[in-house]
Design a protein around this motif. Structure first.
Motif, PDB file in Angstrom:
ATOM      1  N   LYS A  42       0.827  -1.220   0.000  1.00 49.89           N
ATOM      2  CA  LYS A  42       0.000   0.000   0.000  1.00 49.89           C
ATOM      3  C   LYS A  42       0.856   1.262   0.000  1.00 49.89           C
ATOM      4  O   LYS A  42       0.475   2.286  -0.580  1.00 49.89           O
ATOM      5  CB  LYS A  42      -0.956  -0.003   1.192  1.00 49.89           C
ATOM      6  N   GLU A  45       1.728   1.998  -3.523  1.00 52.21           N
ATOM      7  CA  GLU A  45       0.585   2.545  -4.250  1.00 52.21           C
ATOM      8  C   GLU A  45       0.431   4.040  -3.993  1.00 52.21           C
ATOM      9  O   GLU A  45       0.093   4.813  -4.901  1.00 52.21           O
ATOM     10  CB  GLU A  45      -0.698   1.801  -3.837  1.00 52.21           C
ATOM     11  N   GLU A  46       0.694   4.475  -2.756  1.00 50.93           N
ATOM     12  CA  GLU A  46       0.603   5.893  -2.435  1.00 50.93           C
ATOM     13  C   GLU A  46       1.687   6.684  -3.170  1.00 50.93           C
ATOM     14  O   GLU A  46       1.429   7.781  -3.694  1.00 50.93           O
ATOM     15  CB  GLU A  46       0.731   6.101  -0.925  1.00 50.93           C
ATOM     16  N   LYS A  48       3.010   5.884  -6.015  1.00 51.19           N
ATOM     17  CA  LYS A  48       2.582   5.915  -7.417  1.00 51.19           C
ATOM     18  C   LYS A  48       1.527   6.991  -7.631  1.00 51.19           C
ATOM     19  O   LYS A  48       1.558   7.738  -8.621  1.00 51.19           O
ATOM     20  CB  LYS A  48       2.040   4.544  -7.819  1.00 51.19           C
ATOM     21  N   ARG A  49       0.604   7.099  -6.699  1.00 53.69           N
ATOM     22  CA  ARG A  49      -0.451   8.107  -6.802  1.00 53.69           C
ATOM     23  C   ARG A  49       0.124   9.520  -6.817  1.00 53.69           C
ATOM     24  O   ARG A  49      -0.393  10.419  -7.479  1.00 53.69           O
ATOM     25  CB  ARG A  49      -1.426   7.946  -5.624  1.00 53.69           C
ATOM     26  N   LEU A  50       1.233   9.698  -6.099  1.00 46.37           N
ATOM     27  CA  LEU A  50       1.868  11.013  -6.015  1.00 46.37           C
ATOM     28  C   LEU A  50       2.819  11.297  -7.174  1.00 46.37           C
ATOM     29  O   LEU A  50       3.433  12.359  -7.227  1.00 46.37           O
ATOM     30  CB  LEU A  50       2.610  11.136  -4.681  1.00 46.37           C
ATOM     31  N   GLY A  51       2.988  10.319  -8.078  1.00 46.20           N
ATOM     32  CA  GLY A  51       3.763  10.573  -9.284  1.00 46.20           C
ATOM     33  C   GLY A  51       5.061   9.807  -9.419  1.00 46.20           C
ATOM     34  O   GLY A  51       5.812  10.023 -10.376  1.00 46.20           O
TER      35      GLY A  51
END
Length: 297
Positions: A42, A45-46, A48-51
């Protein structure tokens, strides 16, 4: 305008690498290539979400390291002693990254290093989880690689787990840490990222240096007093000696030797740390934010 330079961050889902990756992403100067063995975590994943670009690699797998380090400007490297408890394996992992980084022309590598205690003490103290990192530092120097070593002190977060206060038979809590009255440096691992960001932005100033980090230098009694103040619990220094601590549990001998090395006051520079990361917290500030984590026995 030139595209942002890429920094490969090892251990991106862990404490140190996660702190570094988040600091770089929030700042925006560099692109982040988050290196992880498990892209499904997880924490990854965070990122990745931030770029962040997510790349799967393993410090034991040379091919995966080549793929992970292609076309990067810089690297943050933290090695993995506690995952396998094997100093020689850790050293080989670090050397692989050093060799591949040099071959690929990486311009700046920030390594989470530590002193080679065995070498510094002429064999009197043997602390494998320090010594391996010290050997990796030495190898980078032998290669002439553009490396900066950041040497963490004890994490404040360790007071929540491995060095948490223990309830005594007298009804109070004790910190069973054998520093024998000598002040011990500490720092929140979350504040490492800001330090590394500053170093990466000023390579000409920091390449070739070993930087000892700290945001506070307190006796165990002083740590206990601050904990007591913020939690409402009575917490005290157990005043255990290093010799007696060695008998506490399997593996205590290595920890005891680590504390004996800490008692020699290795170079940790609070002023420099706060210059590199002005937002880094003192233990008082950290406790104010984390006091609720101590409320459950």
């Amino acid at each position: 305008m030139a595209a942002p330079l890429t920094i490969a961050v090892f251990g991106a889902s862990g404490n140190q690498g996660g702190s570094v990756a988040m600091a770089l992403l929030r700042d925006g100067t560099f692109k982040v290539r988050a290196i992880t063995r498990n892209p499904r975590k997880k924490e990854v994943e965070e990122l990745k979400r931030l770029g962040a670009e997510i790349v799967k690699a393993d410090l034991d797998n040379e091919k995966s390291l080549f793929d992970a380090l292609k076309e990067v400007y810089g690297v943050f490297l933290v090695t993995e002693f506690w995952q396998h408890m094997d100093k020689d394996r850790e050293v080989q992992q670090g050397k692989k990254v050093a060799d591949i980084s040099s071959y690929l022309g990486v311009k700046h590598l920030v390594f989470s290093g530590l002193e080679n205690v065995k070498k510094l003490t002429d064999g009197k103290l043997d602390v494998p989880h320090f010594d391996g990192k010290g050997e990796i530092e030495e190898y980078f120097r032998e290669l002439g690689a553009p490396m900066t070593s950041v040497r963490m002190p004890g994490y404040f977060e360790n007071f929540l787990n491995v060095f948490k206060p223990v309830k005594s038979d007298k009804g109070c809590y004790v910190l069973d840490i054998p520093m024998e009255g000598v002040p011990m440096d500490g720092m929140s691992v979350r504040d490492l990222g800001g330090v590394v960001l500053t170093i990466l932005k000023s390579p000409e100033e920091y390449i070739g240096k070993e930087i000892g980090l700290s945001t506070d230098k307190l006796t165990i009694e002083e740590y206990a007093a601050i904990m007591s103040q913020h939690t409402g619990k009575t917490i005290r220094d157990s005043k255990i000696s290093a010799k007696d601590y060695e008998k506490n549990f399997p593996g205590a001998q290595e920890r005891s030797k680590m504390f004996q090395f800490y008692m020699k006051q290795p170079d940790r520079n609070k002023d420099l740390t706060l210059m590199l990361n002005p937002k880094a917290k003192s233990f008082e500030e950290w406790m104010s934010e984390n006091k609720n984590a101590f409320m459950n026995d």
